[in-house]
Design a protein around this motif. Structure first.
Motif, short mmCIF file in Angstrom:
data_model
loop_
_atom_site.label_atom_id
_atom_site.label_comp_id
_atom_site.label_asym_id
_atom_site.label_seq_id
_atom_site.Cartn_x
_atom_site.Cartn_y
_atom_site.Cartn_z
N SER A 198 0.85 -1.19 0.00
CA SER A 198 0.00 0.00 0.00
C SER A 198 0.89 1.24 0.00
N HIS A 199 0.68 2.10 -0.99
CA HIS A 199 1.45 3.35 -1.09
C HIS A 199 2.95 3.10 -0.93
N LYS A 201 4.54 0.86 0.58
CA LYS A 201 4.99 0.19 1.81
C LYS A 201 4.38 -1.20 1.87
N LEU A 202 5.05 -2.08 2.61
CA LEU A 202 4.45 -3.38 2.89
C LEU A 202 3.77 -3.31 4.24
N LEU A 203 2.46 -3.46 4.25
CA LEU A 203 1.73 -3.50 5.52
C LEU A 203 1.46 -4.97 5.87
N ILE A 204 0.87 -5.19 7.04
CA ILE A 204 0.56 -6.54 7.51
C ILE A 204 -0.53 -7.16 6.61
N ASP B 143 -2.99 4.48 7.13
CA ASP B 143 -1.68 4.13 6.60
C ASP B 143 -0.87 5.37 6.26
N LEU B 148 4.33 5.83 10.87
CA LEU B 148 4.46 4.79 9.85
C LEU B 148 5.23 5.33 8.65
N LYS B 149 4.99 6.62 8.36
CA LYS B 149 5.63 7.23 7.19
C LYS B 149 7.09 7.57 7.45
N CYS B 172 1.93 -2.77 11.90
CA CYS B 172 2.51 -2.28 10.64
C CYS B 172 3.79 -1.48 10.88
#
Lengths: 310, 310
Positions: A198-199, A201-204, B143, B148-149, B172
């Protein structure tokens, strides 16, 4: 040896050779909310030639109706419900057609509305899922939540998938149902992708959430409904008897070797890898021969562009 | 052959034979908030005879200071900080003494205040953990959360443990740190218990939460600090040189064969299983000889009661 699609003749041969074109969505049709180049025209071309197009996705957060809206919004018109297979739909079909769970049984959902809607469409009542009482701030810590204390005896299956509204309480209640009745309530996973891109990045991913309840309960899922598992392929074939009879008339198009291409190969279909998602030219060169796609192309839209349309 | 403690002579022999008595807490000393019978008297007896008593626990939600308060509250007076080893403390010591992480590095915490406090005591700044901005309702889905960013480049270790305030966002961000710099940031697990017993139910344990980020990142923890892993035992021995020299002068008392008794056995100590927690007379009879405790007793308090005090 994987063939790269670079000229008109190859495209013509492909159009002659296949009746069914099955597409993974993210990284093939779109990237997030952006449609990839010449995809609309390629889909249009295939439909005009009388090909059956089918869209498959492991993302269980949406139902098939949600996906129809997304196709419309993104500029692909006229897609119908029978052309879309998500892991949420595949899970509901598995419970209904394979498990033959009576519709007076309920289903506990660790996941989002896509799973709930598909189960409701088939006549099941769901528990968990998007129930707001499970998401309230502080709920995560409460070990005397009524849903944790009082399990519902009519729950006949547990479906687990991706949810960004995950919390401790939801994991703990899911665990109670997995342990219930000597661990006999069927345990269904929508898919086991470890991560969710997502965007950039690797999320869970769903698979990582499922690992938590799997390890806690000492159980592995009784069925995995997403790619590359063949549950979803079998559902597609059941609804398309000609593909069932002659899978080699189908072409699976995807951007991941270990899910999409595996999914096609195991189903007896030919495969086309596109380089608009996860894989690169390099991964095509280094993949084991038994896992290699039939073809690869820079992008799906090349089918349209190479056929004298550029 | 495991010997059941049933008479005074056996207790006398135990008091002669061991200088160090290491106790698991939950299921041995207490059950939740209730102290078990004759435990206060047994601890008192051991201390009067000049024995060193040490308490170990895999529960990382509390710091050693928190545990001292719990001992006081529950009626065991006079316990000091050097007598308590929790997996939160063991993790902090591991980072400081074994990894030798400089104190200008920060530590990302997936867990509760016990871990934060122990790391702060050793001079580290922590990120994550109980940060309220990560727990706000809705944060789980976001997200584009700043944490996170924008990863903090000064994070030099990731500690993962139990937290009932778990959400998707925390998982995440933890994943981003585990993937960072080609997966080179050390990955510490407080413990890997799959479940957490609470009020007669099995809830999700630290190990199940850790499985989620482990599967997503494709990494296994570089160190596991709880029982039965020997990191915690080595920390205990480092602070008790006589036990280091002669581990057979130590007796490990616990209620679980696969954690407590293993922990003692692997450390070269003799072991006493008590039946006030997880195991039953039946599990003692059926355990493999190589994993069997030296002794077992109905309860820890039997040491006091059998010595002519009943």
């Amino acid at each position: 040896m994987t063939q790269k699609i670079i000229d008109k003749q190859q495209v013509s041969n492909i159009l002659d050779q296949y009746d069914y074109f099955i597409f993974d969505c993210d990284g093939v049709i779109w990237l997030g909310d952006h449609i990839l180049p010449s995809v609309v025209e390629t889909i249009d071309l295939l439909k005009k030639r009388g090909k059956k197009v089918i869209f498959v996705t492991n993302n269980s957060s949406k139902s098939r109706n949600d996906y129809l809206q997304k196709f419309n919004k993104i500029g692909i018109q006229g897609i119908t419900k029978d052309e879309v297979f998500g892991s949420s739909y595949a899970s509901a079909v598995y419970i209904n057609k394979i498990m033959k769970l009576p519709t007076d049984k309920k289903v506990w959902v660790l996941g989002e509305s896509g799973i709930e809607q598909e189960l409701h469409d088939l006549g099941y009542e769901t528990l968990g899922g998007t129930d707001p009482s499970l998401s309230a701030e502080g709920a995560g810590a409460s070990d005397d939540h009524p849903l944790l204390k009082n399990l519902d005896d009519s729950v006949g299956a547990v479906v687990t998938g991706l949810t960004s509204k995950l919390n401790y309480l939801k994991l703990c209640i899911t665990l109670q149902y997995l342990l219930k009745d000597n661990k006999s309530v069927p345990f269904i996973a929508t898919n086991i992708d470890s991560t969710f891109p997502s965007h950039g990045k690797l999320l869970i991913g769903a698979g990582s959430i499922i690992q938590a309840v799997s390890y806690a309960s000492g159980r592995t899922p009784d069925a995995i409904c997403g790619k590359p598992n063949q549950s979803m392929m079998n559902t597609i074939k059941a609804e398309n008897p000609d593909l069932q009879k002659t899978p080699s008339r189908g072409l699976m198009v995807g951007d991941r070797l270990n899910t999409d291409i595996q999914f096609g190969l195991q189903g007896g279909l030919d495969t086309l890898l596109v380089l608009t998602g996860i894989e690169t030219e390099n991964s095509v060169q280094s993949v084991d021969m038994t896992a290699a796609p039939t073809y690869y192309a820079d992008k799906l839209g090349d089918l349209y562009e190479l056929l004298d349309h550029n």
